[in-house]
Design an enzyme around this catalytic site. Structure first.
Site, short mmCIF file in Angstrom:
data_model
loop_
_atom_site.label_atom_id
_atom_site.label_comp_id
_atom_site.label_asym_id
_atom_site.label_seq_id
_atom_site.Cartn_x
_atom_site.Cartn_y
_atom_site.Cartn_z
CD GLN A 31 -2.79 1.35 2.40
OE1 GLN A 31 -3.36 2.39 2.69
NE2 GLN A 31 -2.99 0.25 3.11
CD GLU A 37 -1.98 2.50 8.34
OE1 GLU A 37 -2.13 3.42 9.17
OE2 GLU A 37 -1.60 2.70 7.18
CG ASP A 61 0.55 1.05 4.71
OD1 ASP A 61 1.78 0.98 4.74
OD2 ASP A 61 -0.18 0.11 5.05
N GLY A 76 -8.37 21.13 19.75
CA GLY A 76 -7.99 22.44 19.23
C GLY A 76 -8.49 23.57 20.11
N GLY A 77 -8.47 24.76 19.55
CA GLY A 77 -8.88 25.93 20.32
C GLY A 77 -10.37 26.00 20.57
#
Length: 409
Positions: free
Chosen positions: A17, A138, A167, A242-243
């Protein structure tokens, strides 16, 4: 109309892959990708087959728009033919184990002697060091690149992501390196080595977790829903990290993918309170500001879920979007493969295959205005032997027959 990489010849010595995902992107951009396989073929032609006598979807979905030739590179004549293929190529790509191509007799020094302009690109599991010889897959790359430790819920085990960031994620990084090397060759006239390790690519995709690891030195991470923090970034479920806080909230009728992911930005709080029939929370000092809501994110999303769980996800989506609130439904694989907008954007493509008939594959996410992509079927094993060996390398018909008889192709 010419395509972006028209005239670029890629010798594709990749399998499974990570490498094939990179060379398929190059093919979609217009490169002539010649997939060189052992006479037995890429192992994924036979892996996870749904039809007994046809190449698997695993292979077909990673090798569209390529040509296939076979070659036994362990034979003397095979090495001679490989030398000629390298001489005629602009890019050579491989993802064998460490040292495998060197042991064939094709070190970087030797490859440069054959073709000083070639870009030689490799994917390995790891960089130089104690992990160099580890076998990489993977989820091994996810485990060692920072993804698994930070994916899942706090009270559960480390979890792999469904996205193939080890991959195919590495393949995308390799394409960036190849294109940069080709661009630099325009100035220098020289090729160069391009190396990307799967662990390194996953780490690059996990950089925000390394950001948060350093922030931990200054106290708990307020945007995480976790109550306790140790010395490492914890698993935080579906938190955005996140923020702006986000979470997947349940919808009716309660199936495994009946969820909508919602991000609560400051301007969205007032309309959310109205949607959930709690308008008083818009002015309540215990809820009105982001700072007030951060310590009780679990309670905030619980209130939203009490509303969302009474409605189908598409109604929840419509209500939230009408107020400009960032959100998205959790789309199942079935919904994605049947999605009309993805088909209209040529991201779900029907392809005709000579053995298996029509199958669907993922289209090119790279949309260039002057380099349109037409997806063509993956090649059959050795389908282009005569075209390449006779038509391009000049071998005659008798030698082709002899090479096949002797197991060279």
């Amino acid at each position: 109309m010419t395509r972006a990489l028209e005239g670029v010849r890629v010798l594709d010595m990749t399998h499974v892959q990570s490498g094939p995902s990179a060379t398929q992107l190059l093919a979609w951009l217009g490169a002539d990708v010649v997939k060189l396989e052992a006479p037995t073929g890429d192992i994924t032609r036979r892996q996870l087959r749904d039809l007994p006598d046809a190449d698997s979807l695993y292979f077909t979905m990673l090798n569209c728009n390529k040509r296939s030739i076979t070659l036994n590179t362990k034979t003397d004549r095979g090495k001679e033919l490989l030398t000629e293929l390298i001489r005629r190529s602009d890019v050579m790509v491989e993802n064998f184990g460490p040292g495998a191509v060197d042991r064939m007799g094709f070190t970087w020094d030797r490859i440069q002697e054959i073709n000083p302009r070639i870009v030689y690109a490799s994917i390995k599991g790891f960089g130089e060091g104690p992990y160099t010889t580890f076998k990489a897959y993977e989820v091994v790359a996810q485990a060692m690149g920072g993804s698994m430790a930070t994916t899942g819920f706090e009270d559960g085990p480390p979890t792999a992501t469904g996205a193939q960031i080890g991959d195919s994620g590495t393949g995308v990084h390799l394409v960036a390196g190849i294109l940069a090397a080709l661009f630099q060759r325009e100035r220098t006239g020289r090729g160069q080595r391009v190396n990307v390790a799967m662990q390194h690519a996953v780490l690059n995709l996990c950089r925000v977790k390394l950001r948060d690891q350093q922030r931990l030195a200054h106290g708990p991470l307020a945007e995480y829903p976790n109550e306790d923090f140790g010395e490492e970034v914890p698993r935080s479920g579906n938190a955005s990290g996140g923020g702006q806080p986000g979470w997947a909230v349940k919808c009716a009728p309660g199936g495994p993918n009946d969820y909508v992911y919602i991000v609560v930005q400051p301007p969205g709080w007032k309309p959310i309170t109205e949607l959930i029939n709690r308008p008083e929370l818009a002015e309540d000092p215990d809820w009105a500001s982001p700072e007030a809501r951060l310590p009780k994110l679990d309670k905030m999303f619980q209130l939203i879920e009490e509303w969302s769980s009474t409605l189908p996800k598409w109604e929840v989506l419509e209500a939230l979007n009408s107020h400009g609130i960032p959100c998205g439904p959790i789309l199942s694989t079935k919904e994605i493969i049947e999605d009309r907008s993805l088909a209209a954007n040529e991201m779900i493509i029907p392809v005709e295959h000579p053995e298996r008939g029509t199958f669907k594959t993922v289209g090119s996410p790279l949309k260039l205005s002057d380099s349109p992509v037409t997806i063509t079927s993956s090649p059959l094993l050795g389908e282009h032997n005569e075209e390449v060996y006779a038509g391009e390398l000049g071998l005659d018909g008798e030698e082709l027959k002899l090479l096949k008889t002797n197991g060279v192709i």
